[in-house]
Scaffold this active site. Structure first.
Site, PDB file in Angstrom:
ATOM      1  N   ASP A   1       0.781  -1.234   0.000  1.00 11.40           N
ATOM      2  CA  ASP A   1       0.000   0.000   0.000  1.00 11.40           C
ATOM      3  C   ASP A   1       0.815   1.289   0.000  1.00 11.40           C
ATOM      4  OD1 ASP A   1      -2.172   1.649  -0.020  1.00 11.40           O
ATOM      5  OD2 ASP A   1      -2.790   1.301   2.038  1.00 11.40           O
TER       6      ASP A   1
ATOM      7  N   CYS B   1     -23.869  -3.096 -15.643  1.00 14.25           N
ATOM      8  CA  CYS B   1     -24.154  -2.721 -14.247  1.00 14.25           C
ATOM      9  C   CYS B   1     -23.624  -1.316 -13.938  1.00 14.25           C
ATOM     10  CB  CYS B   1     -23.493  -3.749 -13.337  1.00 14.25           C
ATOM     11  SG  CYS B   1     -23.623  -3.364 -11.595  1.00 14.25           S
TER      12      CYS B   1
ATOM     13  N   CYS C   1     -22.629   0.703  -8.483  1.00 14.87           N
ATOM     14  CA  CYS C   1     -21.708   1.478  -7.642  1.00 14.87           C
ATOM     15  C   CYS C   1     -21.864   2.977  -7.912  1.00 14.87           C
ATOM     16  CB  CYS C   1     -20.268   1.032  -7.857  1.00 14.87           C
ATOM     17  SG  CYS C   1     -19.777   0.981  -9.577  1.00 14.87           S
TER      18      CYS C   1
ATOM     19  N   CYS D   1     -15.084  12.413  -2.407  1.00 13.73           N
ATOM     20  CA  CYS D   1     -15.202  11.048  -1.855  1.00 13.73           C
ATOM     21  C   CYS D   1     -15.137  11.042  -0.317  1.00 13.73           C
ATOM     22  CB  CYS D   1     -14.092  10.189  -2.453  1.00 13.73           C
ATOM     23  SG  CYS D   1     -14.040   8.537  -1.794  1.00 13.73           S
TER      24      CYS D   1
HETATM   25  C1  B12 Z   1      -4.884   7.202  -3.301  1.00 12.96           C
HETATM   26  C2  B12 Z   1      -5.692   6.011  -2.866  1.00 12.96           C
HETATM   27  C3  B12 Z   1      -7.004   6.227  -2.493  1.00 12.96           C
HETATM   28  C4  B12 Z   1      -7.729   7.546  -2.757  1.00 12.96           C
HETATM   29  C5  B12 Z   1      -8.104   7.605  -4.260  1.00 12.96           C
HETATM   30  C6  B12 Z   1      -8.861   6.341  -4.723  1.00 12.96           C
HETATM   31  C7  B12 Z   1      -8.739   6.011  -6.196  1.00 12.96           C
HETATM   32  N1  B12 Z   1      -9.759   5.378  -6.718  1.00 12.96           N
HETATM   33  O1  B12 Z   1      -7.724   6.275  -6.809  1.00 12.96           O
HETATM   34  C8  B12 Z   1      -8.928   7.460  -1.756  1.00 12.96           C
HETATM   35  C9  B12 Z   1      -8.517   8.086  -0.427  1.00 12.96           C
HETATM   36  C10 B12 Z   1     -10.228   8.095  -2.233  1.00 12.96           C
HETATM   37  C11 B12 Z   1      -9.015   5.944  -1.569  1.00 12.96           C
HETATM   38  C12 B12 Z   1     -10.163   5.303  -1.152  1.00 12.96           C
HETATM   39  C13 B12 Z   1     -10.261   3.932  -0.992  1.00 12.96           C
HETATM   40  N2  B12 Z   1      -9.240   3.043  -1.038  1.00 12.96           N
HETATM   41 CO1  B12 Z   1      -7.449   3.474  -1.626  1.00 12.96          CO
HETATM   42  N3  B12 Z   1      -5.715   3.686  -2.343  1.00 12.96           N
HETATM   43  C14 B12 Z   1      -5.115   4.714  -2.841  1.00 12.96           C
HETATM   44  C15 B12 Z   1      -3.703   4.312  -3.340  1.00 12.96           C
HETATM   45  C16 B12 Z   1      -2.675   4.748  -2.278  1.00 12.96           C
HETATM   46  C17 B12 Z   1      -3.329   4.877  -4.721  1.00 12.96           C
HETATM   47  C18 B12 Z   1      -4.447   4.749  -5.777  1.00 12.96           C
HETATM   48  C19 B12 Z   1      -4.121   5.462  -7.069  1.00 12.96           C
HETATM   49  O2  B12 Z   1      -3.043   5.324  -7.590  1.00 12.96           O
HETATM   50  N4  B12 Z   1      -5.083   6.216  -7.618  1.00 12.96           N
HETATM   51  C20 B12 Z   1      -4.896   6.902  -8.850  1.00 12.96           C
HETATM   52  C21 B12 Z   1      -6.052   6.667  -9.847  1.00 12.96           C
HETATM   53  C22 B12 Z   1      -5.688   7.206 -11.200  1.00 12.96           C
HETATM   54  O3  B12 Z   1      -6.295   5.263  -9.932  1.00 12.96           O
HETATM   55  P1  B12 Z   1      -7.549   4.600 -10.735  1.00 12.96           P
HETATM   56  O4  B12 Z   1      -8.599   5.585 -10.923  1.00 12.96           O
HETATM   57  O5  B12 Z   1      -7.945   3.315 -10.083  1.00 12.96           O
HETATM   58  O6  B12 Z   1      -6.879   4.171 -12.116  1.00 12.96           O
HETATM   59  C23 B12 Z   1      -5.740   3.325 -12.174  1.00 12.96           C
HETATM   60  C24 B12 Z   1      -5.981   1.865 -12.506  1.00 12.96           C
HETATM   61  O7  B12 Z   1      -7.035   1.316 -11.759  1.00 12.96           O
HETATM   62  C25 B12 Z   1      -6.154   1.838 -14.000  1.00 12.96           C
HETATM   63  N5  B12 Z   1      -7.528   1.833 -14.511  1.00 12.96           N
HETATM   64  C26 B12 Z   1      -8.701   2.015 -13.871  1.00 12.96           C
HETATM   65  N6  B12 Z   1      -9.732   1.897 -14.685  1.00 12.96           N
HETATM   66  C27 B12 Z   1      -9.242   1.646 -15.900  1.00 12.96           C
HETATM   67  C28 B12 Z   1      -9.896   1.474 -17.126  1.00 12.96           C
HETATM   68  C29 B12 Z   1      -9.118   1.280 -18.258  1.00 12.96           C
HETATM   69  C30 B12 Z   1      -9.823   1.137 -19.580  1.00 12.96           C
HETATM   70  C31 B12 Z   1      -7.704   1.257 -18.161  1.00 12.96           C
HETATM   71  C32 B12 Z   1      -6.864   1.063 -19.358  1.00 12.96           C
HETATM   72  C33 B12 Z   1      -7.082   1.423 -16.909  1.00 12.96           C
HETATM   73  C34 B12 Z   1      -7.855   1.606 -15.801  1.00 12.96           C
HETATM   74  O8  B12 Z   1      -5.474   3.002 -14.459  1.00 12.96           O
HETATM   75  C35 B12 Z   1      -4.999   3.819 -13.358  1.00 12.96           C
HETATM   76  C36 B12 Z   1      -3.509   3.756 -13.188  1.00 12.96           C
HETATM   77  O9  B12 Z   1      -3.091   2.693 -12.325  1.00 12.96           O
HETATM   78  C37 B12 Z   1      -3.852   2.748  -3.421  1.00 12.96           C
HETATM   79  C38 B12 Z   1      -2.562   1.962  -3.122  1.00 12.96           C
HETATM   80  C39 B12 Z   1      -1.610   1.998  -4.294  1.00 12.96           C
HETATM   81  N7  B12 Z   1      -0.358   2.255  -4.018  1.00 12.96           N
HETATM   82  O10 B12 Z   1      -2.021   1.789  -5.420  1.00 12.96           O
HETATM   83  C40 B12 Z   1      -4.976   2.443  -2.386  1.00 12.96           C
HETATM   84  C41 B12 Z   1      -5.982   1.354  -2.730  1.00 12.96           C
HETATM   85  C42 B12 Z   1      -6.431   1.564  -4.143  1.00 12.96           C
HETATM   86  N8  B12 Z   1      -7.094   1.650  -1.854  1.00 12.96           N
HETATM   87  C43 B12 Z   1      -7.712   0.613  -1.404  1.00 12.96           C
HETATM   88  C44 B12 Z   1      -8.896   0.655  -0.628  1.00 12.96           C
HETATM   89  C45 B12 Z   1      -9.285  -0.623   0.114  1.00 12.96           C
HETATM   90  C46 B12 Z   1      -9.667   1.830  -0.558  1.00 12.96           C
HETATM   91  C47 B12 Z   1     -11.096   1.964  -0.004  1.00 12.96           C
HETATM   92  C48 B12 Z   1     -11.988   0.777  -0.292  1.00 12.96           C
HETATM   93  C49 B12 Z   1     -11.024   2.228   1.541  1.00 12.96           C
HETATM   94  C50 B12 Z   1     -12.379   2.527   2.152  1.00 12.96           C
HETATM   95  N9  B12 Z   1     -13.188   1.535   2.400  1.00 12.96           N
HETATM   96  O11 B12 Z   1     -12.656   3.669   2.441  1.00 12.96           O
HETATM   97  C51 B12 Z   1     -11.568   3.256  -0.726  1.00 12.96           C
HETATM   98  C52 B12 Z   1     -12.263   2.934  -2.055  1.00 12.96           C
HETATM   99  C53 B12 Z   1     -12.729   4.137  -2.831  1.00 12.96           C
HETATM  100  C54 B12 Z   1     -12.741   3.845  -4.329  1.00 12.96           C
HETATM  101  N10 B12 Z   1     -13.909   3.590  -4.894  1.00 12.96           N
HETATM  102  O12 B12 Z   1     -11.673   3.850  -4.944  1.00 12.96           O
HETATM  103  C55 B12 Z   1      -7.083  -0.681  -1.927  1.00 12.96           C
HETATM  104  C56 B12 Z   1      -7.964  -1.241  -3.054  1.00 12.96           C
HETATM  105  C57 B12 Z   1      -8.066  -2.750  -3.124  1.00 12.96           C
HETATM  106  C58 B12 Z   1      -8.862  -3.157  -4.343  1.00 12.96           C
HETATM  107  N11 B12 Z   1      -9.638  -4.208  -4.220  1.00 12.96           N
HETATM  108  O13 B12 Z   1      -8.778  -2.557  -5.379  1.00 12.96           O
HETATM  109  C59 B12 Z   1      -5.659  -0.150  -2.396  1.00 12.96           C
HETATM  110  C60 B12 Z   1      -5.078  -0.900  -3.595  1.00 12.96           C
HETATM  111  C61 B12 Z   1      -4.730  -0.295  -1.166  1.00 12.96           C
HETATM  112  C62 B12 Z   1      -4.277  -1.742  -0.941  1.00 12.96           C
HETATM  113  N12 B12 Z   1      -2.992  -2.021  -1.068  1.00 12.96           N
HETATM  114  O14 B12 Z   1      -5.040  -2.639  -0.653  1.00 12.96           O
HETATM  115  N13 B12 Z   1      -7.843   5.325  -1.896  1.00 12.96           N
HETATM  116  S1  SF4 Z   2     -17.885  -2.428  -9.899  1.00 13.19           S
HETATM  117 FE1  SF4 Z   2     -19.789  -1.307 -10.117  1.00 13.19          FE
HETATM  118  S2  SF4 Z   2     -20.429  -1.666 -12.200  1.00 13.19           S
HETATM  119 FE2  SF4 Z   2     -18.894  -3.221 -11.746  1.00 13.19          FE
HETATM  120  S3  SF4 Z   2     -20.101  -4.982 -11.052  1.00 13.19           S
HETATM  121 FE3  SF4 Z   2     -19.516  -3.819  -9.223  1.00 13.19          FE
HETATM  122  S4  SF4 Z   2     -21.258  -2.431  -8.847  1.00 13.19           S
HETATM  123 FE4  SF4 Z   2     -21.474  -3.202 -10.948  1.00 13.19          FE
HETATM  124  S1  SF4 Z   3     -17.920   8.372  -1.447  1.00 12.32           S
HETATM  125 FE1  SF4 Z   3     -16.073   7.353  -2.277  1.00 12.32          FE
HETATM  126  S2  SF4 Z   3     -15.945   5.390  -1.182  1.00 12.32           S
HETATM  127 FE2  SF4 Z   3     -18.030   6.227  -0.830  1.00 12.32          FE
HETATM  128  S3  SF4 Z   3     -19.313   5.363  -2.404  1.00 12.32           S
HETATM  129 FE3  SF4 Z   3     -18.554   7.264  -3.249  1.00 12.32          FE
HETATM  130  S4  SF4 Z   3     -16.655   6.722  -4.341  1.00 12.32           S
HETATM  131 FE4  SF4 Z   3     -17.176   4.998  -3.027  1.00 12.32          FE
END
Ligand code: B12
Ligand code: SF4
Ligand code: SF4
Length: 380
Positions: free
Chosen positions: A143, A201, A204, A224
């Site tokens: 993480d 779907c 979310c 968020c």
């Molecule tokens: C910053 C961060 C946050 C931020 C931003 C979240 C976010 N979505 O980016 C905040 C504080 C909001 C957050 C919240 C949460 N987080 Co957080 N967070 C991180 C962290 C440190 C970095 C994430 C990051 O790089 N974000 C940048 C953006 C750009 O990422 P992204 O939108 O997902 O896109 C990336 C990829 O997913 C991909 N991608 C996504 N969609 C698509 C689609 C296509 C077509 C393509 C090509 C690529 C692609 O491209 C991007 C580049 O990597 C990681 C740990 C890590 N080092 O990675 C944990 C991590 C993502 N978090 C985690 C968790 C558990 C959470 C929460 C569930 C905690 C909670 N219950 O409150 C929530 C979930 C909210 C949510 N819906 O994301 C876990 C997720 C586990 C999993 N199953 O995925 C991680 C991996 C930590 C871990 N080691 O377990 N988090």
């Molecule tokens: S991540 Fe969102 S869109 Fe994808 S299966 Fe879960 S609830 Fe449906």
């Molecule tokens: S506020 Fe953030 S963690 Fe809560 S449902 Fe929305 S995206 Fe997911």
């Protein structure tokens, strides 16, 4: 036995049911350019300001662009996922107390997973012979390293990235911790993506109360609840209406995961088969869940309570601020509360406000007190 088979076997024994590897050069030379597409998404996300005040995401951009900037010897990356409890944490009844995100249950996963992976590697080292003139070297990341964890997990075939932006495994859903071992040896494995099963779907997106998921797979942290309560220090800098949307989420938010059918599937399977979950289940002593107990708790007691929990990311002043906001959000609904209980609650809120030394948290307590007084008069 080859390195990847051994790693996967050891990972299963160490409690990681989902694992996979990718070689870095194969990922960088992949004709599909999946890694590059992910990195472009990352850059676009930062450019849009969606990282909020998480400056470390901007600072660590170049390390995220190549894991060799984190561990120069790296040739491959072994990714693991650890399912955590699907049981809700904290209090389900808003009148009683706040909710916590599920991942906060049990001991601090950063330490627990890192320790398990180090033990795993010690075991691999004793039973695997590297090619001549080399020795096995590794770096464990959980993480906090500048690694695109979901990207590498997706490339390693651990799951797909859902519209809620989380990595989802078809069987285990998204209640997963991700971690990696950077290795100085290749595994021979290229990127191998699972199909994306989100389909049509949008549950979310619909479930997010703040519209933080601005489009499928894109999260604006500035909107968020998880970001506000876990990451944002100082003033929340959001409107009163947005504060109300936090409801009773005192630390983290699980709404976009609760809505996901792949998590409901896992909950059902667990109830049927009752397998042991990855981490220790709910611990109410750590995730204190009664308003009155929380009102009485001072910063030192809070620090002691969360010492061994991932909640230690939330500092006492930040937690106090969150407590004031979440309690405020329930006051108008406490319709059944008798007048003596209102009096006790108002007294405790006033005492808490007077004791608070952090100016931001004090302001939230002042707002909480005003709303408590107004709500109590409406009920009598
Ligand atoms: C910053 C961060 C946050 C931020 C931003 C979240 C976010 N979505 O980016 C905040 C504080 C909001 C957050 C919240 C949460 N987080 Co957080 N967070 C991180 C962290 C440190 C970095 C994430 C990051 O790089 N974000 C940048 C953006 C750009 O990422 P992204 O939108 O997902 O896109 C990336 C990829 O997913 C991909 N991608 C996504 N969609 C698509 C689609 C296509 C077509 C393509 C090509 C690529 C692609 O491209 C991007 C580049 O990597 C990681 C740990 C890590 N080092 O990675 C944990 C991590 C993502 N978090 C985690 C968790 C558990 C959470 C929460 C569930 C905690 C909670 N219950 O409150 C929530 C979930 C909210 C949510 N819906 O994301 C876990 C997720 C586990 C999993 N199953 O995925 C991680 C991996 C930590 C871990 N080691 O377990 N988090
Ligand atoms: S991540 Fe969102 S869109 Fe994808 S299966 Fe879960 S609830 Fe449906
Ligand atoms: S506020 Fe953030 S963690 Fe809560 S449902 Fe929305 S995206 Fe997911």
């Amino acid at each position: 036995m080859d390195l990847l088979t051994l790693l996967t076997q050891e990972a299963k024994q160490a409690g990681f049911p989902v694992a996979g590897a990718v070689d870095l050069d194969l990922a960088f030379l992949d004709p599909q350019a999946t890694f590059q597409a992910h990195l472009e998404r990352y850059d676009a996300w930062i450019q849009s300001g969606y990282a909020g005040k998480m400056e470390y995401l901007i600072r660590g951009r170049d390390r995220r662009a190549d894991p060799r900037n984190v561990f120069p010897q790296a040739q491959s990356i072994f990714c693991v996922a650890l399912p955590y409890s699907t049981q809700p944490a904290g209090s389900i009844s808003p009148e009683q107390g706040p909710r916590y995100a599920r991942y906060l249950q049990g001991p601090d996963y950063h330490l627990e997973i890192a320790a398990r992976l180090e033990t795993l590697m010690q075991s691999v080292q004793t039973s695997w012979t590297p090619p001549s003139n080399s020795r096995l070297e590794w770096k464990v990341c959980v993480d906090t390293s500048a690694i695109l964890e979901r990207t590498w997990a997706a490339l390693g075939g651990l799951g797909w990235i859902g519209k809620n932006t989380l990595l989802i495994h078809p069987q285990y859903g998204s209640y997963l911790f991700l971690a990696e071992i950077l290795l100085n040896q290749p595994t021979g494995q290229g990127p191998h993506l699972l199909p994306n099963y989100c389909g049509n779907c949008t549950r979310c997106l619909n479930a997010c109360p703040t519209q933080a998921l601005t489009q499928p797979g894109v999260l604006d942290s500035n909107r968020c609840i998880s970001y506000w309560t876990l990451e944002k220090r100082g003033a929340l800098e959001i409107s009163d209406l947005q504060k109300e949307k936090i409801k009773t989420w005192i630390a983290g938010c699980d709404l976009c995961q609760e809505a996901c059918p792949f998590n409901q599937k896992r909950t059902r399977t667990e109830t049927e088969a009752n397998p042991s979950s990855g981490t220790t289940p709910s611990n109410n002593a750590t995730l204190l869940n009664h308003w009155l107990d929380l009102l009485d708790e001072g910063p030192d007691a809070y620090r002691l309570r969360i010492k061994n929990s991932a909640l230690n990311r939330v500092k006492p002043a930040q937690f106090s601020r969150n407590l004031a906001v979440t309690l405020t959000n329930t006051l108008r609904d406490m319709t059944e509360m008798p007048s003596n209980a209102w009096n006790e609650l108002i007294l405790k809120i006033a005492e808490r406000r007077d004791r608070e030394t952090d100016l931001i948290a004090k302001q939230e307590w002042q707002r909480c007190l005003a709303i408590a007084q107004a709500s109590s008069t409406n009920h009598f």
